[in-house]
Motif scaffolding. Sequence first.
Motif, PDB file in Angstrom:
ATOM      1  N   ILE A 159      13.688  -0.405 -12.545  1.00 63.30           N
ATOM      2  CA  ILE A 159      12.636   0.086 -12.277  1.00 63.30           C
ATOM      3  C   ILE A 159      12.424   0.452 -10.839  1.00 63.30           C
ATOM      4  N   TRP A 160      12.425  -0.488 -10.045  1.00 65.70           N
ATOM      5  CA  TRP A 160      11.830  -0.541  -8.440  1.00 65.70           C
ATOM      6  C   TRP A 160      12.703   0.390  -7.764  1.00 65.70           C
ATOM      7  N   GLU A 161      14.151   0.113  -7.980  1.00 66.78           N
ATOM      8  CA  GLU A 161      14.985   0.877  -6.920  1.00 66.78           C
ATOM      9  C   GLU A 161      15.144   2.315  -7.289  1.00 66.78           C
ATOM     10  N   PRO A 162      15.039   2.848  -8.543  1.00 71.87           N
ATOM     11  CA  PRO A 162      14.869   4.201  -8.635  1.00 71.87           C
ATOM     12  C   PRO A 162      13.588   4.801  -8.326  1.00 71.87           C
ATOM     13  N   LEU A 163      12.455   4.112  -8.400  1.00 69.00           N
ATOM     14  CA  LEU A 163      11.169   4.417  -8.040  1.00 69.00           C
ATOM     15  C   LEU A 163      11.071   4.557  -6.343  1.00 69.00           C
ATOM     16  N   LEU A 164      11.717   3.573  -5.777  1.00 63.34           N
ATOM     17  CA  LEU A 164      11.578   3.460  -4.154  1.00 63.34           C
ATOM     18  C   LEU A 164      12.554   4.782  -3.714  1.00 63.34           C
ATOM     19  N   ARG A 165      13.511   4.819  -4.414  1.00 67.16           N
ATOM     20  CA  ARG A 165      14.482   6.121  -4.040  1.00 67.16           C
ATOM     21  C   ARG A 165      13.590   7.576  -4.180  1.00 67.16           C
ATOM     22  N   CYS A 166      13.029   7.549  -5.164  1.00 63.34           N
ATOM     23  CA  CYS A 166      12.220   8.784  -5.162  1.00 63.34           C
ATOM     24  C   CYS A 166      11.246   9.019  -4.484  1.00 63.34           C
ATOM     25  N   LYS A 167      10.605   7.782  -4.245  1.00 61.66           N
ATOM     26  CA  LYS A 167       9.378   7.871  -3.128  1.00 61.66           C
ATOM     27  C   LYS A 167       9.797   8.086  -1.844  1.00 61.66           C
ATOM     28  N   LEU A 168      10.551   7.351  -1.288  1.00 58.92           N
ATOM     29  CA  LEU A 168      10.915   7.123   0.187  1.00 58.92           C
ATOM     30  C   LEU A 168      12.446   7.733   0.514  1.00 58.92           C
ATOM     31  N   GLY A 169      13.431   8.121  -0.648  1.00 57.04           N
ATOM     32  CA  GLY A 169      14.708   8.884  -0.485  1.00 57.04           C
ATOM     33  C   GLY A 169      15.383   7.823   0.259  1.00 57.04           C
ATOM     34  N   GLU A 170      16.657   8.284   1.174  1.00 56.07           N
ATOM     35  CA  GLU A 170      17.441   7.432   2.081  1.00 56.07           C
ATOM     36  C   GLU A 170      16.598   6.274   2.792  1.00 56.07           C
ATOM     37  N   LEU A 171      15.407   7.051   3.422  1.00 55.07           N
ATOM     38  CA  LEU A 171      14.596   6.139   4.321  1.00 55.07           C
ATOM     39  C   LEU A 171      14.141   5.049   3.671  1.00 55.07           C
ATOM     40  N   ARG A 172      14.030   4.577   2.321  1.00 57.23           N
ATOM     41  CA  ARG A 172      13.645   3.364   1.826  1.00 57.23           C
ATOM     42  C   ARG A 172      14.273   2.061   2.388  1.00 57.23           C
ATOM     43  N   ARG A 173      15.567   2.102   2.879  1.00 55.00           N
ATOM     44  CA  ARG A 173      16.310   0.901   3.286  1.00 55.00           C
ATOM     45  C   ARG A 173      15.516   0.527   4.759  1.00 55.00           C
ATOM     46  N   TYR A 174      14.775   1.317   5.235  1.00 54.44           N
ATOM     47  CA  TYR A 174      14.202   1.042   6.718  1.00 54.44           C
ATOM     48  C   TYR A 174      12.631   0.735   6.515  1.00 54.44           C
ATOM     49  N   ALA A 175      12.187   0.863   5.230  1.00 59.75           N
ATOM     50  CA  ALA A 175      10.771   0.425   5.050  1.00 59.75           C
ATOM     51  C   ALA A 175      10.568  -1.076   4.767  1.00 59.75           C
ATOM     52  N   SER A 176       9.330  -1.561   5.035  1.00 56.59           N
ATOM     53  CA  SER A 176       9.040  -2.557   4.897  1.00 56.59           C
ATOM     54  C   SER A 176       8.077  -2.893   3.706  1.00 56.59           C
ATOM     55  N   ALA A 177       8.090  -4.272   3.138  1.00 55.68           N
ATOM     56  CA  ALA A 177       7.450  -4.663   2.110  1.00 55.68           C
ATOM     57  C   ALA A 177       5.941  -4.318   1.985  1.00 55.68           C
ATOM     58  N   ALA A 178       5.355  -4.083   3.058  1.00 54.81           N
ATOM     59  CA  ALA A 178       4.096  -3.834   3.262  1.00 54.81           C
ATOM     60  C   ALA A 178       3.677  -2.674   2.535  1.00 54.81           C
ATOM     61  N   PHE A 179       4.423  -1.614   2.614  1.00 54.76           N
ATOM     62  CA  PHE A 179       4.379  -0.243   1.764  1.00 54.76           C
ATOM     63  C   PHE A 179       4.181  -0.517   0.308  1.00 54.76           C
ATOM     64  N   LEU A 180       4.953  -1.307  -0.258  1.00 56.12           N
ATOM     65  CA  LEU A 180       4.636  -1.612  -1.758  1.00 56.12           C
ATOM     66  C   LEU A 180       3.367  -2.169  -2.052  1.00 56.12           C
ATOM     67  N   TRP A 181       3.279  -3.185  -1.099  1.00 57.71           N
ATOM     68  CA  TRP A 181       2.001  -4.007  -1.283  1.00 57.71           C
ATOM     69  C   TRP A 181       0.635  -2.960  -0.985  1.00 57.71           C
ATOM     70  N   GLY A 182       0.775  -2.124   0.208  1.00 59.37           N
ATOM     71  CA  GLY A 182      -0.376  -1.394   0.501  1.00 59.37           C
ATOM     72  C   GLY A 182      -0.561  -0.294  -0.892  1.00 59.37           C
ATOM     73  N   THR A 183       0.447   0.347  -1.434  1.00 60.47           N
ATOM     74  CA  THR A 183       0.530   1.327  -2.280  1.00 60.47           C
ATOM     75  C   THR A 183      -0.207   0.591  -3.635  1.00 60.47           C
ATOM     76  N   MET A 184       0.456  -0.575  -3.746  1.00 56.99           N
ATOM     77  CA  MET A 184      -0.082  -1.128  -5.379  1.00 56.99           C
ATOM     78  C   MET A 184      -1.492  -1.585  -5.256  1.00 56.99           C
ATOM     79  N   VAL A 185      -2.018  -2.086  -4.092  1.00 62.71           N
ATOM     80  CA  VAL A 185      -3.353  -2.379  -3.878  1.00 62.71           C
ATOM     81  C   VAL A 185      -4.113  -1.127  -4.016  1.00 62.71           C
ATOM     82  N   ARG A 186      -3.883  -0.190  -3.311  1.00 61.02           N
ATOM     83  CA  ARG A 186      -4.717   1.194  -3.466  1.00 61.02           C
ATOM     84  C   ARG A 186      -4.736   1.596  -5.128  1.00 61.02           C
ATOM     85  N   LEU A 187      -3.682   1.560  -5.910  1.00 63.27           N
ATOM     86  CA  LEU A 187      -3.413   2.138  -7.047  1.00 63.27           C
ATOM     87  C   LEU A 187      -4.341   1.110  -7.989  1.00 63.27           C
TER      88      LEU A 187
END
Length: 474
Positions: A159-187
């Motif tokens: 689930i998550w790996e493909p979704l993160l690949r979709c949302k952040l492409g190759e740059l997902r490896r630089y992203a922090s966990a706060a992104f998922l937290w912020g996005t899930m709280v908003r949704l």
Amino acid sequence: MTMTASRRSHIAVVGAGFTGMVCALRLLRAGYRVSILEQRADIGGLSTSHDFGSFEWDRFYHCILTSDRALLDLLDELGLHDELRWTKTEVGLYSHGGFHKMTGAADLLRYRHLSLLSKMRLAIMSLYVTKIKKGLRLERVPLCEWTRRLFGRKVFEQIWEPLLRCKLGELRRYASAAFLWGTMVRLASTRQQGLGAQEQLGYVRGGYRMVFQRLQQSVAMWDGSTHLGVKIRRICAHEGDARAGAVRIDTGQGAQFFDGAVLTVPNSVVGRLLQTSDADYMKRLGEVMYLGMICVVVVLRRRLSPFYVTNVTDTIGFTGVIEMTNLIDPAVETNGRHLVYVPRYTTSSDPLFEKDDQGVWDQFWPELSAMYPDLKEAEIERWFVFRERNVQPVPTIGYSGIVPPVRTPVPNVYLANTAQIINNTLNNNAMTSIANQACCELMKDIPVERSLAASGLSPCVPSLVLAPMEVSHG
Ligand SMILES: Cc1cc2nc3c(=O)[nH]c(=O)nc-3n(C[C@H](O)[C@H](O)[C@H](O)COP(=O)(O)OP(=O)(O)OC[C@H]3O[C@@H](n4cnc5c(N)ncnc54)[C@H](O)[C@@H]3O)c2cc1C
């Protein structure tokens, strides 16, 4: 009685996207004189509308959340409250070559590609993420590692790996966990109650075209001016003749002088425009990585699916499928046609950016038709391709430490741009707050009225010799 002559401070707003227009409105209402300078031939930026043939709608898909307080307040202020429409939307997942409804908890239970234990872990941990209070601490934790640890390897890989690949492409490896937290709280904030309850999403009748029409009317009502086709080349402090103003802006049509400026352009543009020797500031601007977007938009003669958003976890060249007409009413908004966005978030070096429209379509269409084998080319009325290189700033490790501040190193020049959204996806609710905040800071520094006697300013208001106002959203 002695009268002190004065004139209104003149502020330039660079960029007539959503943020620029909101800044202009705020400053005009506070009493400033405002000129909006936009390089394109129309206003709207990433929220602009497009003529799809038999109707007009947003070039990129937009929805409003019930929790978008700042945006909803703005819409009230623009008299658009009664134009808001709310719809219960369905979410889909395309995985293992099939579609799965994922609107609520019961749908997750029915999903057969994960064990019961994995599904329970997915549900419980998703709820847990939305309850984290101090999510900013997650800025220090790499996104993929954290997600794998929290949800387990199976849920991560499926689930998550493909979704993160979709949302952040190759740059997902630089992203922090706060992104998922912020996005899930908003949704989660838009769901009626608890995990999995059905989403209520909103839109303004007529889309963002209507919002910009109102913004433009308000700007005109308050005597603001909008100058289209004006590309800014350089902005610096003006230390010469104090009568002109403290900020010099160079355009293709010569130099103009203002008392202040608000920039609403992406960081790379800010870096090119600002004349400053502040190397730290320039480094900070460059540290923010942006994802671009290539989006195919298909106008169909029939409905494609019941889902507003279909997330795609199979390896496909696009991020997901957004069927706008499952949120908006096709009979009212799109002349009975069905509007489907097929976006791909990607880096600006993606060779797909170099392809022409036909080249992009040739790459997307086989995958789209494999996903929807019933869809016949004859059911496609028209298709379009839109590209933007600076779309989503990537919330990297320690992001809030590199976010560019409102005050730039050039005195009286302020910044309100999408890089200032901390750990979330791009959204106009955040941009409304960012615009409000930048204007508050400007108002602390630049008086609305300038006393001519005290500063030796000329009684004449500096004139603007730019392209006349030409606004397409009349
Ligand atoms: C695919 C997609 C989906 C989205 N979905 C949603 C959603 O569902 N809900 C939501 O709330 N938001 C959504 N957004 C986000 C929303 O579109 C943005 O938050 C918003 O448009 C950003 O506006 P802005 O004014 O900050 O930037 P921009 O729109 O980028 O505006 C900047 C402006 O500056 C101008 N400019 C640049 N350089 C110069 C120069 N040198 N001189 C003069 N002018 C210049 C540009 O032409 C542009 O008009 C989405 C965006 C995208 C791309």
